[in-house]
Design an enzyme around this catalytic site. Structure first.
Site, PDB file in Angstrom:
ATOM      1  N   SER A   1      83.291  43.922  58.287  1.00 16.97           N
ATOM      2  CA  SER A   1      83.168  43.746  59.741  1.00 16.97           C
ATOM      3  C   SER A   1      81.726  43.445  60.109  1.00 16.97           C
ATOM      4  CB  SER A   1      83.608  45.018  60.472  1.00 16.97           C
ATOM      5  OG  SER A   1      83.164  44.951  61.820  1.00 16.97           O
TER       6      SER A   1
ATOM      7  N   MET B   1      90.322  42.709  70.542  1.00 18.49           N
ATOM      8  CA  MET B   1      90.454  43.951  71.330  1.00 18.49           C
ATOM      9  C   MET B   1      90.195  43.587  72.789  1.00 18.49           C
ATOM     10  SD  MET B   1      88.460  46.374  68.605  1.00 18.49           S
ATOM     11  CE  MET B   1      87.764  44.935  67.784  1.00 18.49           C
TER      12      MET B   1
ATOM     13  N   ASP C   1      85.106  41.286  65.154  1.00 14.90           N
ATOM     14  CA  ASP C   1      85.605  42.191  66.197  1.00 14.90           C
ATOM     15  C   ASP C   1      85.273  41.651  67.581  1.00 14.90           C
ATOM     16  OD1 ASP C   1      86.814  44.429  64.791  1.00 14.90           O
ATOM     17  OD2 ASP C   1      84.811  44.783  63.978  1.00 14.90           O
TER      18      ASP C   1
ATOM     19  N   MET D   1      94.643  50.914  62.969  1.00 13.29           N
ATOM     20  CA  MET D   1      93.312  51.444  63.277  1.00 13.29           C
ATOM     21  C   MET D   1      93.216  52.899  62.815  1.00 13.29           C
ATOM     22  SD  MET D   1      91.714  48.936  64.740  1.00 13.29           S
ATOM     23  CE  MET D   1      90.208  49.880  64.961  1.00 13.29           C
TER      24      MET D   1
ATOM     25  N   MET E   1      85.579  42.058  71.509  1.00 13.28           N
ATOM     26  CA  MET E   1      85.820  43.094  72.527  1.00 13.28           C
ATOM     27  C   MET E   1      85.408  42.557  73.899  1.00 13.28           C
ATOM     28  SD  MET E   1      84.309  46.410  70.548  1.00 13.28           S
ATOM     29  CE  MET E   1      84.520  46.640  68.770  1.00 13.28           C
TER      30      MET E   1
ATOM     31  N   ASP F   1      91.342  49.638  59.416  1.00  4.97           N
ATOM     32  CA  ASP F   1      90.070  49.363  60.084  1.00  4.97           C
ATOM     33  C   ASP F   1      89.536  50.634  60.718  1.00  4.97           C
ATOM     34  OD1 ASP F   1      87.951  48.229  61.461  1.00  4.97           O
ATOM     35  OD2 ASP F   1      89.191  46.911  62.702  1.00  4.97           O
TER      36      ASP F   1
ATOM     37  N   HIS G   1      89.874  39.956  65.044  1.00  4.22           N
ATOM     38  CA  HIS G   1      90.552  41.128  65.616  1.00  4.22           C
ATOM     39  C   HIS G   1      90.268  41.159  67.123  1.00  4.22           C
ATOM     40  CE1 HIS G   1      90.456  45.891  65.652  1.00  4.22           C
ATOM     41  NE2 HIS G   1      91.417  45.401  66.413  1.00  4.22           N
TER      42      HIS G   1
ATOM     43  N   HIS H   1      85.538  39.834  58.872  1.00  5.53           N
ATOM     44  CA  HIS H   1      86.244  40.488  59.986  1.00  5.53           C
ATOM     45  C   HIS H   1      85.378  40.371  61.240  1.00  5.53           C
ATOM     46  CE1 HIS H   1      89.191  43.356  61.634  1.00  5.53           C
ATOM     47  NE2 HIS H   1      88.173  43.931  62.250  1.00  5.53           N
TER      48      HIS H   1
HETATM   49  C1  DX5 Z   1      86.239  49.117  65.668  1.00  5.91           C
HETATM   50  C2  DX5 Z   1      86.272  47.837  64.877  1.00  5.91           C
HETATM   51  C3  DX5 Z   1      85.966  47.991  63.422  1.00  5.91           C
HETATM   52  C4  DX5 Z   1      84.626  48.570  63.098  1.00  5.91           C
HETATM   53  C5  DX5 Z   1      84.589  48.987  61.661  1.00  5.91           C
HETATM   54  O1  DX5 Z   1      86.709  48.888  66.952  1.00  5.91           O
HETATM   55  O2  DX5 Z   1      87.553  47.245  64.975  1.00  5.91           O
HETATM   56  O3  DX5 Z   1      86.152  46.751  62.748  1.00  5.91           O
HETATM   57  O4  DX5 Z   1      83.581  47.700  63.339  1.00  5.91           O
HETATM   58  O5  DX5 Z   1      83.344  49.543  61.422  1.00  5.91           O
HETATM   59  P1  DX5 Z   1      83.134  50.795  60.488  1.00  5.91           P
HETATM   60  O6  DX5 Z   1      83.541  50.376  59.111  1.00  5.91           O
HETATM   61  O7  DX5 Z   1      81.690  51.068  60.616  1.00  5.91           O
HETATM   62  O8  DX5 Z   1      84.002  51.900  61.026  1.00  5.91           O
HETATM   63 ZN    ZN Z   2      88.131  45.483  63.679  1.00  9.23          ZN
END
Ligand code: DX5
Ligand code: ZN
Length: 224
Positions: free
Chosen positions: A8, A68, A35, A143, A37, A181, A66, A33
């Site tokens: 990520s 969110m 993320d 998750m 948001m 994740d 991903h 990956h």
């Molecule tokens: C959280 C994200 C994850 C996160 C993982 O909302 O979807 O992908 O960045 O990071 P670590 O491995 O640090 O928990």
């Molecule tokens: Zn993620």
């Protein structure tokens, strides 16, 4: 099943994204990956469509995006256009919230544009909420933290959910990838693998560490 690693980039240095991706590629990563948001679905804002388009130009690793966000129906196609190879959407996202037809329509749209699709469940969402999508998904993402931030602690109590999804997938779509994740390290990746997961997102466990290649190899070795 093959175990795969999807680092990520949330835990990377955003001012040097291309270099950071090169590091994880050389260390053996299988995916990147990403993320996304929106500050509504989760209390954080990160990466948008233009960043994905830029990443596509600097790596040949598949982009595992991903979402969110509140409106995956609106934005998923834009991320596919930008170069996302896999787009995962939350079943809880308000625009599709637990509506099987609306969710399937978004997934089918992603597939019709030539990308792979998947659904994601937050920790409090039960396993059976993803069952209606197992047949058309490449991946189900479970998750193991509340989405929104990297660096949180892994929730061990998600294991029965992983197991239930793997059991259902064995009936419907044995090739299904189950991705985990949140808070992943070698020890809990092993636990997840035993329960049926095979794709591991890891942020803080990998970025900025000197032995990234060893850490990725450790997760790969789960399937050997
Ligand atoms: C959280 C994200 C994850 C996160 C993982 O909302 O979807 O992908 O960045 O990071 P670590 O491995 O640090 O928990
Ligand atoms: Zn993620």
């Amino acid at each position: 099943m093959n175990s795969l690693v999807s680092p990520s980039i949330l835990a990377s240095d955003f001012s040097r994204l291309a270099e950071e991706i090169n590091v994880i590629k050389n260390a053996g990563a299988d995916y990147v990956h990403v993320d996304v948001m929106d500050g509504h679905f989760v209390p954080n804002i990160t990466i948008g469509v233009p960043v994905v388009a830029s990443l596509k130009k600097v790596t040949d690793l598949p982009l595992d995006v991903h979402l969110m966000i509140d409106a995956p129906d609106v934005y998923a196609p834009k991320f596919v256009d930008a170069g996302a190879d896999i787009v995962t959407i939350h079943v809880e996202s308000p625009n599709i919230a637990f509506d099987v037809d609306k969710t399937r329509a978004v997934l089918e749209n992603i597939r019709s544009m030539g990308a792979e699709c998947g659904v994601v469940v937050k920790p409090k969402t039960p396993a059976d909420s993803v069952f209606p999508f197992i047949d058309i998904c490449k991946m189900i993402l479970v998750m193991t933290v509340e989405p929104g931030f990297g660096g949180q602690s892994f929730m061990h109590d998600m294991m029965p959910k992983v197991k239930a999804i793997r059991e259902k997938a064995n009936e419907i779509n044995p090739e299904l990838d189950i991705e985990i994740d949140g808070g992943i390290n070698q020890e809990n990746a092993e636990l997840c693998y035993q329960n049926g997961a095979n794709v591991f997102v890891a942020g803080t466990y990998l970025f900025g560490k000197k032995n990234i290649a060893e850490r990725i190899a450790g997760i790969h070795s789960l399937s050997i």
